[in-house]
Design a protein around this motif. Structure first.
Motif, mmCIF file in Angstrom:
data_model
loop_
_atom_site.group_PDB
_atom_site.id
_atom_site.type_symbol
_atom_site.label_atom_id
_atom_site.label_comp_id
_atom_site.label_asym_id
_atom_site.label_seq_id
_atom_site.Cartn_x
_atom_site.Cartn_y
_atom_site.Cartn_z
ATOM 1 N N SER A 69 0.827 -1.213 0.000
ATOM 2 C CA SER A 69 0.000 0.000 0.000
ATOM 3 C C SER A 69 0.857 1.257 0.000
ATOM 4 N N MET A 70 2.040 1.180 0.605
ATOM 5 C CA MET A 70 2.926 2.346 0.612
ATOM 6 C C MET A 70 3.385 2.691 -0.793
ATOM 7 N N TRP A 71 3.801 1.649 -1.568
ATOM 8 C CA TRP A 71 4.225 2.025 -2.919
ATOM 9 C C TRP A 71 3.048 2.338 -3.825
ATOM 10 N N MET A 72 1.877 1.751 -3.549
ATOM 11 C CA MET A 72 0.698 2.127 -4.322
ATOM 12 C C MET A 72 0.215 3.531 -3.953
ATOM 13 N N ALA A 73 0.463 3.948 -2.696
ATOM 14 C CA ALA A 73 0.080 5.296 -2.274
ATOM 15 C C ALA A 73 0.894 6.361 -2.994
ATOM 16 N N MET A 74 2.001 5.935 -3.614
ATOM 17 C CA MET A 74 2.789 6.887 -4.399
ATOM 18 C C MET A 74 1.993 7.416 -5.577
ATOM 19 N N ASN A 75 0.906 6.720 -5.962
ATOM 20 C CA ASN A 75 0.006 7.285 -6.974
ATOM 21 C C ASN A 75 -0.490 8.651 -6.532
ATOM 22 N N GLY A 76 -0.914 8.716 -5.257
ATOM 23 C CA GLY A 76 -1.376 9.988 -4.723
ATOM 24 C C GLY A 76 -0.249 10.978 -4.541
ATOM 25 N N GLY A 77 0.895 10.488 -4.036
ATOM 26 C CA GLY A 77 2.055 11.371 -3.883
ATOM 27 C C GLY A 77 2.497 11.938 -5.207
ATOM 28 N N THR A 78 2.480 11.097 -6.232
ATOM 29 C CA THR A 78 2.831 11.562 -7.574
ATOM 30 C C THR A 78 1.836 12.601 -8.055
ATOM 31 N N GLY A 79 0.554 12.358 -7.768
ATOM 32 C CA GLY A 79 -0.466 13.309 -8.191
ATOM 33 C C GLY A 79 -0.253 14.688 -7.592
ATOM 34 N N MET A 80 0.115 14.728 -6.313
ATOM 35 C CA MET A 80 0.342 16.022 -5.667
ATOM 36 C C MET A 80 1.582 16.713 -6.223
ATOM 37 N N ILE A 81 2.694 15.984 -6.259
ATOM 38 C CA ILE A 81 3.943 16.581 -6.738
ATOM 39 C C ILE A 81 3.864 16.868 -8.237
ATOM 40 N N GLY A 82 3.260 15.910 -8.986
ATOM 41 C CA GLY A 82 3.126 16.117 -10.423
ATOM 42 C C GLY A 82 2.269 17.324 -10.753
ATOM 43 N N SER A 83 1.204 17.527 -9.977
ATOM 44 C CA SER A 83 0.343 18.692 -10.208
ATOM 45 C C SER A 83 1.106 19.990 -9.965
ATOM 46 N N LEU A 84 1.915 20.016 -8.892
ATOM 47 C CA LEU A 84 2.714 21.214 -8.616
ATOM 48 C C LEU A 84 3.773 21.435 -9.686
ATOM 49 N N LEU A 85 4.423 20.328 -10.120
ATOM 50 C CA LEU A 85 5.412 20.444 -11.200
ATOM 51 C C LEU A 85 4.767 20.995 -12.471
ATOM 52 N N SER A 86 3.608 20.444 -12.804
ATOM 53 C CA SER A 86 2.915 20.883 -14.020
ATOM 54 C C SER A 86 2.482 22.336 -13.902
ATOM 55 N N TYR A 87 2.065 22.718 -12.703
ATOM 56 C CA TYR A 87 1.665 24.101 -12.482
ATOM 57 C C TYR A 87 2.843 25.045 -12.757
ATOM 58 N N GLY A 88 4.036 24.654 -12.247
ATOM 59 C CA GLY A 88 5.216 25.484 -12.475
ATOM 60 C C GLY A 88 5.694 25.427 -13.913
ATOM 61 N N LEU A 89 5.767 24.211 -14.476
ATOM 62 C CA LEU A 89 6.253 24.068 -15.851
ATOM 63 C C LEU A 89 5.297 24.704 -16.856
ATOM 64 N N GLY A 90 3.996 24.708 -16.512
ATOM 65 C CA GLY A 90 3.016 25.298 -17.415
ATOM 66 C C GLY A 90 3.161 26.806 -17.549
ATOM 67 N N HIS A 91 3.858 27.443 -16.605
ATOM 68 C CA HIS A 91 4.080 28.893 -16.666
ATOM 69 C C HIS A 91 5.309 29.261 -17.487
ATOM 70 N N ILE A 92 6.071 28.259 -17.922
ATOM 71 C CA ILE A 92 7.266 28.540 -18.720
ATOM 72 C C ILE A 92 6.842 28.854 -20.148
ATOM 73 N N HIS A 93 7.227 30.009 -20.629
ATOM 74 C CA HIS A 93 6.885 30.422 -21.991
ATOM 75 C C HIS A 93 8.172 30.520 -22.797
ATOM 76 N N GLY A 94 8.393 29.566 -23.645
ATOM 77 C CA GLY A 94 9.595 29.543 -24.469
ATOM 78 C C GLY A 94 9.268 28.986 -25.839
ATOM 79 N N ARG A 95 10.258 28.375 -26.470
ATOM 80 C CA ARG A 95 10.059 27.828 -27.808
ATOM 81 C C ARG A 95 9.214 26.546 -27.764
ATOM 82 N N LEU A 96 9.228 25.876 -26.628
ATOM 83 C CA LEU A 96 8.448 24.649 -26.484
ATOM 84 C C LEU A 96 7.058 24.948 -25.943
ATOM 85 N N HIS A 97 6.093 24.160 -26.382
ATOM 86 C CA HIS A 97 4.754 24.242 -25.791
ATOM 87 C C HIS A 97 4.810 23.695 -24.360
ATOM 88 N N PRO A 98 3.900 24.097 -23.472
ATOM 89 C CA PRO A 98 3.918 23.580 -22.093
ATOM 90 C C PRO A 98 3.891 22.054 -22.024
#
Length: 555
Positions: A212-241
């Motif tokens: 259950s601990m390693w399966m709970a990483m689904n939720g941990g990934t969701g939290m960290i991934g959402s924050l990463l995406s939030y930050g990366l989505g604000h990058i405006h460069g030659r690449l699309h978000p």
């Protein structure tokens, strides 16, 4: 009393495959070591055992937790992050951007539209991962028996990191679906490998929380991934978000992959962080599991055992009806929230509490199940909140004044995320014989893949914001899961009564103590006053749960 396995002959449905031997001869011991578990090379034979104190038990378990669990958690975090990258990019315009990448061409507008993500194309980008896993799963089950687990896992982690990073170069549906297909191939082995690792390192009582601990990483990934995406989505460069997100996540996986190769051992027998005596303790800890550690011999009689075992089909049905909602909400969760009336950045942030609840519910369910020494009541209760949440989302409107209520109902669905790890550990704890264990894991993940293929296809972007068809299908699945759980519990209870009768016929105690579910390892069966503790002399003979009458099924 000991049973010597006869793994070179097909399994029969009667008791003729059992050979009741009072005192195994040297020839019997040599045969057991040849066809049995790799642990016998360290233990020296099925009847050789070492008494383990509570202090030794705790010390070795602590070492295993410190060396093995961090690697398992890291890899599963990366796997879920990579697989969920599509969900994050959906909020940052992957549907629109991949279509617009060909807008400069002098072609009719209807032709240009086909090149974008229209209709069920976005759904297929999620489903194709599981199509690939479905194809690769039988091969992976065989290779997990024949190859060193850690080294086999390392190659897959490295390659799926390369695939995700390469996804940044995909600019249309054809490129994206090709990349996602190969991502599914290389991710197919992760969860099956981890179930195998969990079975070979921890006692059955400990398996529920570790899994259950390693399966709970689904939720941990969701939290960290959402924050990463939030930050990366604000990058405006030659690449699309969406390209920035793919590239960052893929390169992160590549950088972390060597940890698997250099830190994770292939098995307790090959663990460099354990002394020889600690290896003996580690193996004795597993004796009461009656599941062994590993064997590099593929045994067709255990495959036959698998197909004749009714609970194989129960595991398949349970995982399938569990995976259909998981696949659909996993792919469309952010889009469902966005349909409540939130913008893209708030959608990403509001997805974080959902993942936080997932971690809490998963670990709480594991803790309660461990204390109860039962699985079925926890699984049954976990189906009730998502049934209520899906029902509410179906009847409530989508007005702006309703968005907070809708968000609350969506969060209630998070209870379903604890179902999958509970079912994984339930099936894993009730299977023995190395070939049968890996094949059962394969069956479980074929069911999961099938459900995850169907799940996203029940949702389409044209149905927003209600997604009525998908929610109705999910509701049916959760109700079916509740009924199947009760049926499975009754069948396992029946199998325990069968084994009790067989033990009695062999001159053993019908009722025995299953020390694998106790907090600490029980004393030896030879200790005074403990006659009803199972001897478990066949624990490392690589017998299946059907063949070993000492095996106790976990309800």
């Amino acid at each position: 009393m000991a049973t010597v396995p006869r793994s070179d002959s097909p399994m029969k449905l009667d008791d003729s495959r059992y050979e009741n031997v009072v005192s195994p001869s040297a020839k019997d011991e040599m045969m057991a070591m040849k066809t049995g578990d790799a642990a016998l090379a360290v233990l020296g034979g099925g009847n050789n055992r070492r008494k383990v104190t509570i202090q030794e038990d705790r010390a070795v378990r602590r070492k295993i937790d410190l060396w093995v669990m961090p690697v398992v958690l890291l890899v599963y975090f990366l796997q879920q992050l990579d697989k969920s990258s599509l969900s994050y990019t959906s909020v940052f315009g992957i549907v629109q951007e991949t279509g617009q990448s060909n807008s400069h061409l002098d072609i009719p507008i209807h032709t240009y539209a086909v090149l974008g993500l229209v209709g069920s194309q976005y759904s297929w980008l999620s489903s194709i991962v599981y199509v690939a896993q479905l194809i690769w799963q039988p091969i992976s089950s065989y290779l997990l028996v024949k190859l060193p687990v850690a080294k086999y896992l390392f190659v897959h982690v490295l390659m799926w990191g390369v695939i995700v990073a390469s996804s940044a170069a995909a600019k249309n549906f054809a490129g994206l679906i090709t990349a996602r297909f190969f991502l599914g191939i290389f991710e197919a082995t992760v969860a099956p490998a981890f179930i195998t690792i969990t079975q070979m390192w921890w006692r059955r009582r400990e398996q529920t929380m570790r899994l259950s601990m390693w399966m709970a990483m689904n939720g941990g990934t969701g939290m960290i991934g959402s924050l990463l995406s939030y930050g990366l989505g604000h990058i405006h460069g030659r690449l699309h978000p969406y390209q920035t997100i793919f590239l960052f996540i893929g390169l992160l996986t590549i950088a972390c992959s060597p940890v698997v190769l250099f830190v994770l051992p292939d098995s307790p027998i090959k663990a460099k962080f354990l002394t020889h005596d600690e290896k003996v303790v580690a193996l004795e800890r597993l004796r009461a599991n009656n599941q062994g550690t590993e064997s590099k011999i593929w045994k067709w009689d255990q495959v036959w055992d698998l197909f004749l075992d009714p609970k194989t089909y129960l595991w398949f049905l349970l995982l399938f009806v569990c995976a259909v909602p998981s696949g659909g909400i996993g792919a469309f969760g952010p889009l469902i929230i966005q349909g409540f009336g939130f913008d893209q950045f708030k959608t990403i942030l509001f997805n974080i509490p959902f993942n936080g609840f997932q971690v809490i519910v998963t670990l709480a369910a594991a803790y309660i199940s461990t204390r109860l020494k039962l699985k079925w009541p926890v699984v049954f209760v976990l189906t009730l909140p998502p049934i209520a949440g899906a029902s509410a989302l179906l009847v409530l409107g989508r007005g702006m004044d309703m968005k907070n209520k809708l968000l609350g109902c969506y969060y209630v669905l998070s209870f379903f995320t604890a179902l999958q790890p509970m079912l994984y550990t339930w099936s894993a704890q009730n299977t023995a014989g190395h070939t049968k264990k890996t094949c059962t894991t394969g069956v479980v993940f074929i069911a999961q893949c099938a459900g995850n293929i169907v799940g996203p296809l029940l949702y389409t972007t044209e149905e927003k914001p209600y997604y009525r068809r998908g929610l109705i299908a999910n509701l049916i699945c959760w109700i079916s899961l509740a009924v199947l759980t009760l049926i499975t519990a009754c069948f396992l209870s029946f199998r325990n009564r069968q084994h009790a009768r067989r033990r009695l016929e062999l001159g053993k105690n019908a009722v025995i103590i299953d020390t694998s579910l106790e907090e600490h390892m029980g004393p030896s069966a030879s200790d005074d006053g403990m006659e009803n503790v199972a001897e478990n002399d066949q624990a490392f003979f690589d017998l299946t749960d059907t063949q070993n009458e000492d095996f106790i099924f976990v309800l």
